[in-house]
Design a protein around this motif. Sequence first.
Motif, PDB file in Angstrom:
ATOM      1  N   TRP A  52     -15.373  -6.143  45.334  1.00  0.00           N
ATOM      2  CA  TRP A  52     -14.393  -6.381  44.262  1.00  0.00           C
ATOM      3  C   TRP A  52     -14.836  -5.739  42.955  1.00  0.00           C
ATOM      4  O   TRP A  52     -14.041  -5.114  42.259  1.00  0.00           O
ATOM      5  CB  TRP A  52     -14.202  -7.884  44.056  1.00  0.00           C
ATOM      6  CG  TRP A  52     -13.522  -8.214  42.762  1.00  0.00           C
ATOM      7  CD1 TRP A  52     -12.196  -8.035  42.473  1.00  0.00           C
ATOM      8  CD2 TRP A  52     -14.138  -8.743  41.586  1.00  0.00           C
ATOM      9  NE1 TRP A  52     -11.944  -8.434  41.172  1.00  0.00           N
ATOM     10  CE2 TRP A  52     -13.120  -8.866  40.607  1.00  0.00           C
ATOM     11  CE3 TRP A  52     -15.434  -9.122  41.261  1.00  0.00           C
ATOM     12  CZ2 TRP A  52     -13.376  -9.358  39.335  1.00  0.00           C
ATOM     13  CZ3 TRP A  52     -15.694  -9.613  40.004  1.00  0.00           C
ATOM     14  CH2 TRP A  52     -14.664  -9.730  39.047  1.00  0.00           C
ATOM     15  N   ARG A  56     -12.412  -2.817  41.186  1.00  0.00           N
ATOM     16  CA  ARG A  56     -11.704  -2.988  39.918  1.00  0.00           C
ATOM     17  C   ARG A  56     -11.993  -1.855  38.946  1.00  0.00           C
ATOM     18  O   ARG A  56     -11.276  -1.669  37.966  1.00  0.00           O
ATOM     19  CB  ARG A  56     -12.047  -4.342  39.284  1.00  0.00           C
ATOM     20  CG  ARG A  56     -13.466  -4.498  38.836  1.00  0.00           C
ATOM     21  CD  ARG A  56     -13.816  -5.969  38.614  1.00  0.00           C
ATOM     22  NE  ARG A  56     -13.146  -6.531  37.452  1.00  0.00           N
ATOM     23  CZ  ARG A  56     -13.697  -6.584  36.237  1.00  0.00           C
ATOM     24  NH1 ARG A  56     -14.906  -6.063  36.044  1.00  0.00           N
ATOM     25  NH2 ARG A  56     -13.056  -7.120  35.241  1.00  0.00           N
ATOM     26  N   ALA A  63      -8.413  -3.158  43.508  1.00  0.00           N
ATOM     27  CA  ALA A  63      -8.919  -4.492  43.212  1.00  0.00           C
ATOM     28  C   ALA A  63      -8.167  -5.548  44.016  1.00  0.00           C
ATOM     29  O   ALA A  63      -8.776  -6.508  44.515  1.00  0.00           O
ATOM     30  CB  ALA A  63      -8.797  -4.781  41.719  1.00  0.00           C
ATOM     31  N   VAL A  64      -6.860  -5.390  44.147  1.00  0.00           N
ATOM     32  CA  VAL A  64      -6.060  -6.335  44.948  1.00  0.00           C
ATOM     33  C   VAL A  64      -6.524  -6.327  46.391  1.00  0.00           C
ATOM     34  O   VAL A  64      -6.663  -7.376  47.029  1.00  0.00           O
ATOM     35  CB  VAL A  64      -4.559  -5.980  44.861  1.00  0.00           C
ATOM     36  CG1 VAL A  64      -3.772  -6.706  45.947  1.00  0.00           C
ATOM     37  CG2 VAL A  64      -4.012  -6.353  43.491  1.00  0.00           C
ATOM     38  N   LEU A  67      -9.700  -8.196  46.597  1.00  0.00           N
ATOM     39  CA  LEU A  67      -9.480  -9.631  46.443  1.00  0.00           C
ATOM     40  C   LEU A  67      -8.881 -10.259  47.701  1.00  0.00           C
ATOM     41  O   LEU A  67      -8.985 -11.470  47.904  1.00  0.00           O
ATOM     42  CB  LEU A  67      -8.549  -9.892  45.251  1.00  0.00           C
ATOM     43  CG  LEU A  67      -9.157  -9.695  43.860  1.00  0.00           C
ATOM     44  CD1 LEU A  67      -8.071  -9.785  42.799  1.00  0.00           C
ATOM     45  CD2 LEU A  67     -10.251 -10.719  43.601  1.00  0.00           C
ATOM     46  N   LEU A 197      -8.840 -10.047  36.710  1.00  0.00           N
ATOM     47  CA  LEU A 197      -9.477  -9.790  37.993  1.00  0.00           C
ATOM     48  C   LEU A 197      -9.225  -8.362  38.500  1.00  0.00           C
ATOM     49  O   LEU A 197      -9.921  -7.886  39.401  1.00  0.00           O
ATOM     50  CB  LEU A 197      -8.999 -10.778  39.049  1.00  0.00           C
ATOM     51  CG  LEU A 197      -9.356 -12.259  38.834  1.00  0.00           C
ATOM     52  CD1 LEU A 197      -8.705 -13.105  39.905  1.00  0.00           C
ATOM     53  CD2 LEU A 197     -10.872 -12.432  38.863  1.00  0.00           C
TER      54      LEU A 197
END
Length: 200
Positions: A52, A56, A63-64, A67, A197
Motif C-alpha cells: 500500500w 499510493r 492505492a485502491v 487497499l 489513504l
Amino acid sequence: MMLALSGASVDGSLYTDVVDLARRSPAWFDDTVSVWSAYGLAVFAALMLAGWWRARRVDAAAAVTALAVPVAVVLAYLVNSLVKAAVHEVRPCRTLHAVTLEACPARTDWSFPSNHAAIAAAAAVALFLVSRRLGAIAVVAAAAMAASRVWVGAHYPHDVAVGLVAGALVSFAVMRVVLRSPEGLARRIAATRLRPLLVS
C-alpha cells in the motif's frame, strides 16, 4: 447440515511421518518452524502495508488495488471458516493421538481447511496482483506457512492444501472485481474522509 470428515483416512500416514520427522529434528529447527507457524502471518501484514505504501506513490488507482488486499484476505478467511464450521474435521493430533510440537487445539477447533494456509495464500495472490516482487516473497512465505502447520502437528497435509486453494481462489475473485475499475473506486473513496489513504 454438518458434515463429518475423517482426515486420518485421507493422509493420516503422511501426517504421522511428518510429525515423527519433526520430533527427530534439531531443536533449533523445530523452534524456528514453531515461531514461524505461530507468528508468521505478521509478515503478510507487513507485506500488505509495504504494498500500500508503494502503491499510493504511484496513483490513486494503484492505492485502491493495494487497499483491496486485506479485504480479499478477510473474505478468504470468512469463506474458509464457513467451510471449517460445516465439515467439522477433528484435529489430527486428537484423532491420531500424536505427540506434536504445538499444543493440540481444543476439540471444537476444527482442522479442515487450514485458516493459516488460506490467509497466507489469499495474501500472496492479492499481493502478486499489486507487486510481482512482493507477491513472489508472499508466495514463498505462504508455502512455508502451509508446511509449518503440518510440521508442528496442527493440520493434515490436505488441510493446508485445500486452505491454500480456497484462499487463492477467493482472493483472486475479489481482486479481479477490483481490477475491473480501480479508477472508479478511487474516485468514490477520494470523495470521502478516506482520501488520505490514496495519495502520498
